[in-house]
Structures are given as C-alpha cells and as structure tokens.
Design a protein around this motif. Structure first.
Motif, PDB file in Angstrom:
ATOM      1  N   MET A 145       0.829  -1.215   0.000  1.00 35.69           N
ATOM      2  CA  MET A 145       0.000   0.000   0.000  1.00 35.69           C
ATOM      3  C   MET A 145       0.858   1.258   0.000  1.00 35.69           C
ATOM      4  O   MET A 145       1.953   1.279   0.554  1.00 35.69           O
ATOM      5  N   TRP A 146       0.311   2.322  -0.587  1.00 35.67           N
ATOM      6  CA  TRP A 146       0.945   3.635  -0.608  1.00 35.67           C
ATOM      7  C   TRP A 146       0.286   4.536   0.423  1.00 35.67           C
ATOM      8  O   TRP A 146      -0.941   4.590   0.520  1.00 35.67           O
ATOM      9  N   GLY A 147       1.118   5.259   1.171  1.00 34.97           N
ATOM     10  CA  GLY A 147       0.626   6.295   2.068  1.00 34.97           C
ATOM     11  C   GLY A 147       0.724   7.640   1.382  1.00 34.97           C
ATOM     12  O   GLY A 147       1.256   7.759   0.273  1.00 34.97           O
ATOM     13  N   ASP A 148       0.233   8.671   2.025  1.00 28.13           N
ATOM     14  CA  ASP A 148       0.201   9.998   1.396  1.00 28.13           C
ATOM     15  C   ASP A 148       1.599  10.583   1.196  1.00 28.13           C
ATOM     16  O   ASP A 148       1.896  11.154   0.142  1.00 28.13           O
ATOM     17  N   GLU A 149       2.496  10.428   2.174  1.00 27.46           N
ATOM     18  CA  GLU A 149       3.820  11.045   2.061  1.00 27.46           C
ATOM     19  C   GLU A 149       4.701  10.337   1.035  1.00 27.46           C
ATOM     20  O   GLU A 149       5.384  10.986   0.243  1.00 27.46           O
ATOM     21  N   ASP A 150       4.691   8.996   1.053  1.00 24.47           N
ATOM     22  CA  ASP A 150       5.538   8.283   0.092  1.00 24.47           C
ATOM     23  C   ASP A 150       5.011   8.434  -1.331  1.00 24.47           C
ATOM     24  O   ASP A 150       5.785   8.573  -2.281  1.00 24.47           O
ATOM     25  N   LEU A 151       3.697   8.487  -1.504  1.00 21.32           N
ATOM     26  CA  LEU A 151       3.123   8.715  -2.831  1.00 21.32           C
ATOM     27  C   LEU A 151       3.481  10.116  -3.324  1.00 21.32           C
ATOM     28  O   LEU A 151       3.915  10.303  -4.466  1.00 21.32           O
ATOM     29  N   SER A 152       3.338  11.097  -2.449  1.00 21.01           N
ATOM     30  CA  SER A 152       3.695  12.467  -2.812  1.00 21.01           C
ATOM     31  C   SER A 152       5.173  12.572  -3.174  1.00 21.01           C
ATOM     32  O   SER A 152       5.535  13.215  -4.171  1.00 21.01           O
ATOM     33  N   ASP A 153       6.039  11.931  -2.393  1.00 19.58           N
ATOM     34  CA  ASP A 153       7.474  11.938  -2.696  1.00 19.58           C
ATOM     35  C   ASP A 153       7.749  11.374  -4.090  1.00 19.58           C
ATOM     36  O   ASP A 153       8.506  11.950  -4.869  1.00 19.58           O
ATOM     37  N   ARG A 154       7.132  10.235  -4.398  1.00 18.45           N
ATOM     38  CA  ARG A 154       7.392   9.603  -5.701  1.00 18.45           C
ATOM     39  C   ARG A 154       6.907  10.485  -6.852  1.00 18.45           C
ATOM     40  O   ARG A 154       7.612  10.669  -7.843  1.00 18.45           O
ATOM     41  N   LEU A 155       5.711  11.027  -6.722  1.00 20.21           N
ATOM     42  CA  LEU A 155       5.166  11.845  -7.803  1.00 20.21           C
ATOM     43  C   LEU A 155       5.919  13.168  -7.946  1.00 20.21           C
ATOM     44  O   LEU A 155       6.193  13.603  -9.068  1.00 20.21           O
ATOM     45  N   CYS A 156       6.290  13.797  -6.837  1.00 19.55           N
ATOM     46  CA  CYS A 156       7.090  15.025  -6.916  1.00 19.55           C
ATOM     47  C   CYS A 156       8.419  14.748  -7.605  1.00 19.55           C
ATOM     48  O   CYS A 156       8.859  15.522  -8.465  1.00 19.55           O
ATOM     49  N   ARG A 157       9.081  13.661  -7.221  1.00 10.41           N
ATOM     50  CA  ARG A 157      10.358  13.326  -7.844  1.00 10.41           C
ATOM     51  C   ARG A 157      10.176  13.110  -9.352  1.00 10.41           C
ATOM     52  O   ARG A 157      10.996  13.554 -10.148  1.00 10.41           O
ATOM     53  N   TYR A 158       9.085  12.435  -9.737  1.00  4.75           N
ATOM     54  CA  TYR A 158       8.863  12.219 -11.165  1.00  4.75           C
ATOM     55  C   TYR A 158       8.712  13.557 -11.893  1.00  4.75           C
ATOM     56  O   TYR A 158       9.345  13.795 -12.919  1.00  4.75           O
ATOM     57  N   ARG A 184      19.558  10.217  -3.370  1.00  4.40           N
ATOM     58  CA  ARG A 184      19.293  10.559  -1.966  1.00  4.40           C
ATOM     59  C   ARG A 184      18.954  12.034  -1.813  1.00  4.40           C
ATOM     60  O   ARG A 184      19.525  12.851  -2.495  1.00  4.40           O
ATOM     61  N   PRO A 185      18.012  12.351  -0.899  1.00  3.86           N
ATOM     62  CA  PRO A 185      17.299  11.411  -0.053  1.00  3.86           C
ATOM     63  C   PRO A 185      16.238  10.662  -0.865  1.00  3.86           C
ATOM     64  O   PRO A 185      15.573  11.243  -1.717  1.00  3.86           O
ATOM     65  N   LEU A 186      16.096   9.383  -0.557  1.00  5.95           N
ATOM     66  CA  LEU A 186      15.078   8.576  -1.214  1.00  5.95           C
ATOM     67  C   LEU A 186      13.713   8.901  -0.626  1.00  5.95           C
ATOM     68  O   LEU A 186      13.603   9.606   0.372  1.00  5.95           O
ATOM     69  N   THR A 187      12.680   8.393  -1.238  1.00  2.00           N
ATOM     70  CA  THR A 187      11.317   8.705  -0.807  1.00  2.00           C
ATOM     71  C   THR A 187      10.995   8.051   0.536  1.00  2.00           C
ATOM     72  O   THR A 187      11.654   7.112   0.969  1.00  2.00           O
ATOM     73  N   ARG A 188       9.940   8.544   1.147  1.00  2.00           N
ATOM     74  CA  ARG A 188       9.504   8.009   2.435  1.00  2.00           C
ATOM     75  C   ARG A 188       8.886   6.620   2.307  1.00  2.00           C
ATOM     76  O   ARG A 188       8.350   6.090   3.267  1.00  2.00           O
ATOM     77  N   ARG A 189       8.987   6.032   1.156  1.00  2.00           N
ATOM     78  CA  ARG A 189       8.582   4.633   0.965  1.00  2.00           C
ATOM     79  C   ARG A 189       9.508   3.728   1.776  1.00  2.00           C
ATOM     80  O   ARG A 189       9.154   2.619   2.126  1.00  2.00           O
ATOM     81  N   LEU A 190      10.708   4.221   2.058  1.00  4.34           N
ATOM     82  CA  LEU A 190      11.689   3.479   2.864  1.00  4.34           C
ATOM     83  C   LEU A 190      11.818   4.106   4.240  1.00  4.34           C
ATOM     84  O   LEU A 190      11.665   5.314   4.393  1.00  4.34           O
ATOM     85  N   PRO A 191      12.126   3.304   5.270  1.00  4.10           N
ATOM     86  CA  PRO A 191      12.359   3.880   6.583  1.00  4.10           C
ATOM     87  C   PRO A 191      13.598   4.776   6.591  1.00  4.10           C
ATOM     88  O   PRO A 191      14.490   4.630   5.755  1.00  4.10           O
ATOM     89  N   VAL A 192      13.661   5.702   7.542  1.00  7.57           N
ATOM     90  CA  VAL A 192      14.691   6.733   7.612  1.00  7.57           C
ATOM     91  C   VAL A 192      16.124   6.223   7.416  1.00  7.57           C
ATOM     92  O   VAL A 192      16.848   6.773   6.593  1.00  7.57           O
ATOM     93  N   PRO A 193      16.555   5.171   8.087  1.00  3.78           N
ATOM     94  CA  PRO A 193      17.973   4.801   7.920  1.00  3.78           C
ATOM     95  C   PRO A 193      18.341   4.382   6.485  1.00  3.78           C
ATOM     96  O   PRO A 193      19.510   4.414   6.114  1.00  3.78           O
ATOM     97  N   LEU A 194      17.338   3.983   5.686  1.00  8.36           N
ATOM     98  CA  LEU A 194      17.621   3.501   4.336  1.00  8.36           C
ATOM     99  C   LEU A 194      17.493   4.575   3.267  1.00  8.36           C
ATOM    100  O   LEU A 194      17.780   4.336   2.102  1.00  8.36           O
ATOM    101  N   ARG A 195      17.049   5.751   3.647  1.00  8.99           N
ATOM    102  CA  ARG A 195      16.831   6.824   2.671  1.00  8.99           C
ATOM    103  C   ARG A 195      18.133   7.485   2.302  1.00  8.99           C
ATOM    104  O   ARG A 195      18.343   8.168   1.414  1.00  8.99           O
TER     105      ARG A 195
END
Length: 195
Positions: A145-158, A184-195
């Motif tokens: 599933m996509w949440g609002d922040e990770d979806l927004s991050d992906r679409l903004c980056r695109y 980097r920073p990667l999207t919020r689809r990943l937890p903080v240490p992996l971004r």
C-alpha cells in the motif's frame, strides 16, 4: 477541516503534492488508484481529457490519500479502461531471515476485471530474480500500500526529475538499480535509515 471526498470506480480527483504541484488520480478497482503524467501548478484543470495521457503507475491506496492529498473531485470525460497497470503485480515475499521485512516477489495476475484478491491468487512466475526477470521487476508495481507522504514523494520526484520508480524495490530486490546514492534522499517509501 478538510472536505471529505469519497471515491468509487472511475472517479477522478485532483491531488495536491505541494503548494505549486498538483496531479490527477483515478480510482480503478478495489483500492487501486491510477496516476497520470499530467500536472498543474495551481490545481486547475481546463479542458480535462485523459485519452492521450500516459499512465505513470497504479498503486493500492487507503483513505489517507483522499483525506490528505485529494482536494477536489473532477468530472471525467474519459471512460475507464483497465490496463496491465491494474492487472499484473509483484507480490513481495516476507523475509524471515532478518533485515528488511520483504525480499523478492512473485508476479501475479488479478484478472482482466482486476477483482481477484492479490493475496490469494496463484503466481504466474514465482521467485523472480534479477538475472532472469529484470524487465518484469522494473515494469510492474509492488502490491504494498501507498501512504500519502511516500506517494507524494514519488510523484514530486517524477515531475521534478523524470525518475518514476518505487524506492521500496531497492530493498525488495537488492542490486536492481545502482544509482541509489545519486537519488538521496530517497522517498519516504523506505524507513529513515535507508533513505
């Protein structure tokens, strides 16, 4: 208080990604929303016709998307035709060996009407590997599933860079892409240490 927007199959909604960037989402089937390669700086959509607009991707979404990103339901003049974006998915494997919770995936088909339960359908291809299935892994979306922040991050980056990828695949399929550091920073689809 934000207005409540409820969506049914085929409904189109304007999504506010940030103050100067809006895009469109369209509900398809069973909590799946389709996202198009269209944008607006102010959220206005004159002469809205999606017939020739490229589909960026589709993803499973919850109410949080309509609660936090949706600003307006729009009249859609384009009839909804389901595509491979909504039919074929990557169902990740739970990783019991420690580390990231998902590792690897199966390719699944939820049907031409996209009505089958993705957790129950048999795999079309099991245990996808980069050496044999890289094109499938890159082409299809994860069922996560996509949440609002990770979806927004992906679409903004695109819309800012042209990169249209799910960063979760960096961990589900280690070695899939080699440009992690440059993004980097990667999207919020990943937890903080992996971004």
């Amino acid at each position: 208080m934000a207005k409540r927007i409820t969506l049914k199959e085929g409904d189109l909604v304007s999504l506010k990604l940030r103050d100067d960037l809006y895009t469109l989402g369209q509900m398809t089937k069973h909590s799946v929303m389709r996202f198009y390669d269209v944008k607006s700086e102010d959220g206005t959509w004159p002469d809205l016709v999606l017939d020739n607009s490229m589909i960026l991707f589709s993803g499973f979404v919850g109410k949080v998307i309509t609660q936090r990103l949706a600003v307006e339901k729009l009249t859609c003049t384009t009839s909804l035709i389901l595509s491979d974006h909504e039919r074929y998915w990557l169902r990740p494997h739970v990783n019991f060996e420690g580390g990231f919770p998902f590792r690897g995936a199966d390719l699944i088909d939820i049907g031409t009407d996209c009505a089958a339960d993705y957790s129950l359908v048999p795999a079309l291809k099991e245990d996808l590997t980069l050496s044999k299935n890289r094109d499938v892994i890159e082409k299809y979306e994860l069922t996560n599933m996509w949440g609002d922040e990770d979806l927004s991050d992906r679409l903004c980056r695109y819309f800012d860079t042209g990169v249209n990828r799910d960063d979760l695949k960096f961990e589900v399929f280690p070695g899939l892409w080699t440009d992690r550091e440059s993004l980097r920073p990667l999207t919020r689809r990943l937890p903080v240490p992996l971004r």
